[in-house]
Enzyme design. Structure first.
Site, PDB file in Angstrom:
ATOM      1  NE  ARG A 120      92.449  11.654-111.748  1.00  9.67           N
ATOM      2  CZ  ARG A 120      93.560  12.286-111.504  1.00  9.67           C
ATOM      3  NH1 ARG A 120      94.632  12.010-112.175  1.00  9.67           N
ATOM      4  NH2 ARG A 120      93.585  13.220-110.602  1.00  9.67           N
ATOM      5  CD  GLN A 125      85.504  14.283-116.867  1.00 11.70           C
ATOM      6  OE1 GLN A 125      84.499  14.330-117.583  1.00 11.70           O
ATOM      7  NE2 GLN A 125      86.688  14.662-117.285  1.00 11.70           N
ATOM      8  CG  ASP A 128      87.686  13.184-109.464  1.00  5.53           C
ATOM      9  OD1 ASP A 128      88.115  13.102-108.297  1.00  5.53           O
ATOM     10  OD2 ASP A 128      88.412  13.236-110.462  1.00  5.53           O
ATOM     11  CB  SER A 131      88.434  16.810-110.087  1.00  5.97           C
ATOM     12  OG  SER A 131      89.208  15.879-110.767  1.00  5.97           O
ATOM     13  CE1 TYR A 228      95.890  10.747-109.847  1.00  4.44           C
ATOM     14  CE2 TYR A 228      94.937   8.786-110.816  1.00  4.44           C
ATOM     15  CZ  TYR A 228      94.858   9.844-109.947  1.00  4.44           C
ATOM     16  OH  TYR A 228      93.736   9.996-109.176  1.00  4.44           O
TER      17      TYR A 228
HETATM   18  P1  NAD Z   1      97.868  15.047-109.422  1.00  3.78           P
HETATM   19  O1  NAD Z   1      97.282  15.782-108.285  1.00  3.78           O
HETATM   20  O2  NAD Z   1      98.095  13.581-109.295  1.00  3.78           O
HETATM   21  O3  NAD Z   1      99.287  15.702-109.762  1.00  3.78           O
HETATM   22  C1  NAD Z   1      99.404  17.082-110.048  1.00  3.78           C
HETATM   23  C2  NAD Z   1     100.303  17.287-111.256  1.00  3.78           C
HETATM   24  O4  NAD Z   1     101.670  17.106-110.878  1.00  3.78           O
HETATM   25  C3  NAD Z   1     100.057  16.340-112.423  1.00  3.78           C
HETATM   26  O5  NAD Z   1      99.761  17.084-113.575  1.00  3.78           O
HETATM   27  C4  NAD Z   1     101.373  15.576-112.566  1.00  3.78           C
HETATM   28  O6  NAD Z   1     101.672  15.237-113.896  1.00  3.78           O
HETATM   29  C5  NAD Z   1     102.351  16.592-111.999  1.00  3.78           C
HETATM   30  N1  NAD Z   1     103.669  16.060-111.626  1.00  3.78           N
HETATM   31  C6  NAD Z   1     103.964  14.876-111.016  1.00  3.78           C
HETATM   32  N2  NAD Z   1     105.301  14.763-110.858  1.00  3.78           N
HETATM   33  C7  NAD Z   1     105.877  15.901-111.352  1.00  3.78           C
HETATM   34  C8  NAD Z   1     107.211  16.384-111.467  1.00  3.78           C
HETATM   35  N3  NAD Z   1     108.244  15.660-111.041  1.00  3.78           N
HETATM   36  N4  NAD Z   1     107.396  17.598-112.020  1.00  3.78           N
HETATM   37  C9  NAD Z   1     106.361  18.340-112.460  1.00  3.78           C
HETATM   38  N5  NAD Z   1     105.080  17.936-112.389  1.00  3.78           N
HETATM   39  C10 NAD Z   1     104.834  16.736-111.843  1.00  3.78           C
HETATM   40  O7  NAD Z   1      97.053  15.305-110.749  1.00  3.78           O
HETATM   41  P2  NAD Z   1      95.535  15.775-110.873  1.00  3.78           P
HETATM   42  O8  NAD Z   1      95.420  17.211-110.607  1.00  3.78           O
HETATM   43  O9  NAD Z   1      94.713  14.883-110.050  1.00  3.78           O
HETATM   44  O10 NAD Z   1      95.163  15.537-112.426  1.00  3.78           O
HETATM   45  C11 NAD Z   1      96.043  15.107-113.419  1.00  3.78           C
HETATM   46  C12 NAD Z   1      95.269  14.856-114.752  1.00  3.78           C
HETATM   47  O11 NAD Z   1      94.175  13.959-114.614  1.00  3.78           O
HETATM   48  C13 NAD Z   1      94.708  16.119-115.362  1.00  3.78           C
HETATM   49  O12 NAD Z   1      95.071  16.139-116.713  1.00  3.78           O
HETATM   50  C14 NAD Z   1      93.230  15.976-115.225  1.00  3.78           C
HETATM   51  O13 NAD Z   1      92.512  16.613-116.257  1.00  3.78           O
HETATM   52  C15 NAD Z   1      93.054  14.479-115.289  1.00  3.78           C
HETATM   53  N6  NAD Z   1      91.817  14.106-114.571  1.00  3.78           N
HETATM   54  C16 NAD Z   1      90.856  13.383-115.240  1.00  3.78           C
HETATM   55  C17 NAD Z   1      89.682  13.021-114.569  1.00  3.78           C
HETATM   56  C18 NAD Z   1      88.589  12.215-115.240  1.00  3.78           C
HETATM   57  O14 NAD Z   1      88.644  12.003-116.438  1.00  3.78           O
HETATM   58  N7  NAD Z   1      87.590  11.750-114.491  1.00  3.78           N
HETATM   59  C19 NAD Z   1      89.506  13.388-113.244  1.00  3.78           C
HETATM   60  C20 NAD Z   1      90.507  14.100-112.593  1.00  3.78           C
HETATM   61  C21 NAD Z   1      91.653  14.451-113.283  1.00  3.78           C
END
Ligand code: NAD
Length: 375
Positions: A120, A125, A128, A131, A228
């Protein structure tokens, strides 16, 4: 350089290329061979691929002397017989759950690259797949919930009386959760959301939803490591359970998306909490394939508990095959074009590169990725 695009099996609807990416690969100097029928599930005909410049053929035809093989899911190693040794096999290979298959790719001399292990970082981006597919899944989760719900989402003032808006609660505000919030708002619901990462509070408010957060025990500062979450302390889990208990009884729709990399999905909703919801309410559990956030979730199925429908959503992106294929195919193109070497008319993957190190699973007949060799 010849690039092969495989027809998927096992109910997969998506395709790893679309005519747009075929044209772009050809512009880079590659030849593209698409297995006949590869685009069927995504409404792309063989003629569409041919018009874009691809050659159509059987699995054996397309594999013959291909240097790169593109797929959505990792194909059965048996079905890759005849592929060149050292060909790159690129797709969503599910390495942790399909270790034996990865070993077989190594044994066949293929260089397997797992797109879901893309780091990430800003540079990656556009590459990915997690995403791009999660975004669509978050949208579809709300559409599924709306379809299963016996009431309307928006407030409606009619001559026959007023319909109150649905109350939607999104748990886990990553990529899928943010899109679920946005979709539920567009449908006119009253939306609230929660996460363990404090950075999501502002994101929730910016979408016009209400943040519901544990206040008395610290969650994860900011974005968390690489965006994460990690497993939370027992104190936090207790405080979160109390918060959910007080909030959930007033909700009509709950969408859960919480995941922790490399761990089973955290349990966020118990059977006792479901029993407090109004009959007719709907829960969509997007973490179903990782064990589920909701007690009683069955992955890929719809069950009813205490009059509440629980949808164990599995691979929702498949149900939006045309868009999901387009985004997936562009992720693959972004990755390959970033590493394209014009002089070699092929891909150069430097050992020290952060992206290459993260996604390369096999090389020279061996499994080389630390996440697999350490397991
Ligand atoms: P994910 O699929 O790993 O998890 C989904 C969400 O569940 C996350 O927000 C996590 O904090 C939440 N979660 C975990 N345990 C929890 C709990 N006990 N209670 C409530 N919520 C809980 O996450 P994702 O969708 O892959 O993305 C997370 C972050 O990463 C986002 O902020 C996204 O913008 C960022 N991201 C950045 C890039 C990049 O820069 N290349 C790419 C993808 C995602």
């Amino acid at each position: 350089m010849k690039i092969a695009v495989l027809k998927e099996g096992d109910g997969e609807t998506r395709c790893a290329a679309i005519p747009e990416t075929v044209k772009k690969f050809i512009a880079l100097g590659a030849d593209i061979a698409v297995e006949r029928g590869a685009g069927d599930g995504a409404s792309i005909s063989d003629a569409d691929f041919e018009a874009a410049g691809a050659k159509l053929g059987s699995r054996a035809d397309v594999l013959k002397s291909a240097g790169i093989i593109l797929s959505i899911n990792g194909p059965d190693p048996e079905s890759l017989k005849g592929a060149d040794k050292r060909a790159l096999l690129i797709g969503g290979l599910d390495p942790l759950r399909r270790r034996e298959t990865i070993d077989a790719y190594a044994g066949a001399g293929l260089e397997a690259l797992a797109m879901e292990w893309m780091p990430r970082i800003t540079r990656a981006q556009s590459m990915d797949i997690l995403s791009s597919q999660s975004n669509l899944a978050g949208y579809k989760a709300v559409i599924e919930a709306a379809a299963a719900y016996g009431r309307a989402f928006p407030m409606m003032m009619t001559a026959a009386g007023t319909i109150s808006p649905a109350k939607v609660f999104v748990m886990g505000v990553g990529v899928a959760g943010l899109q679920a919030i946005a979709t539920a708002k567009r449908l006119g619901a009253q939306v609230s959301a929660t996460d363990v990462r404090s950075a999501t509070k502002e994101q929730i408010m910016s979408l016009g939803a209400k943040p519901i957060f544990v206040e008395n025990v610290a969650g994860i500062e900011g974005e968390g490591a690489g965006g994460y979450a990690t497993e939370m302390s027992p104190e936090y889990q207790k405080a979160q359970a109390e918060l959910v208990s007080s909030h959930i009884a007033k909700q009509d729709i709950v969408v859960t998306t919480a995941l922790i990399p490399g761990r089973p999905a955290p349990r966020l909703i118990t059977d006792a909490q479901i029993a407090t919801m109004r009959p007719g309410s709907v829960i969509v559990d997007l973490a179903a394939e990782a064990g589920g956030n909701v007690e009683g979730t069955v992955s890929g199925e719809r069950v009813e508990k205490h009059g509440v429908t629980i949808i164990g959503a599995a691979n929702l992106a498949r149900s939006l095959a045309a868009d999901a294929s387009a985004l997936f195919a562009r992720n693959l193109y972004s990755f390959l074009s970033a590493f394209w070497d014009k002089d070699k008319s092929g891909v150069a993957l430097p050992d020290g590169d952060e992206i290459v190190k993260a996604i390369r699973l096999t090389q020279g007949g061996k499994v080389v990725n630390e996440r697999l060799t350490a397991a």
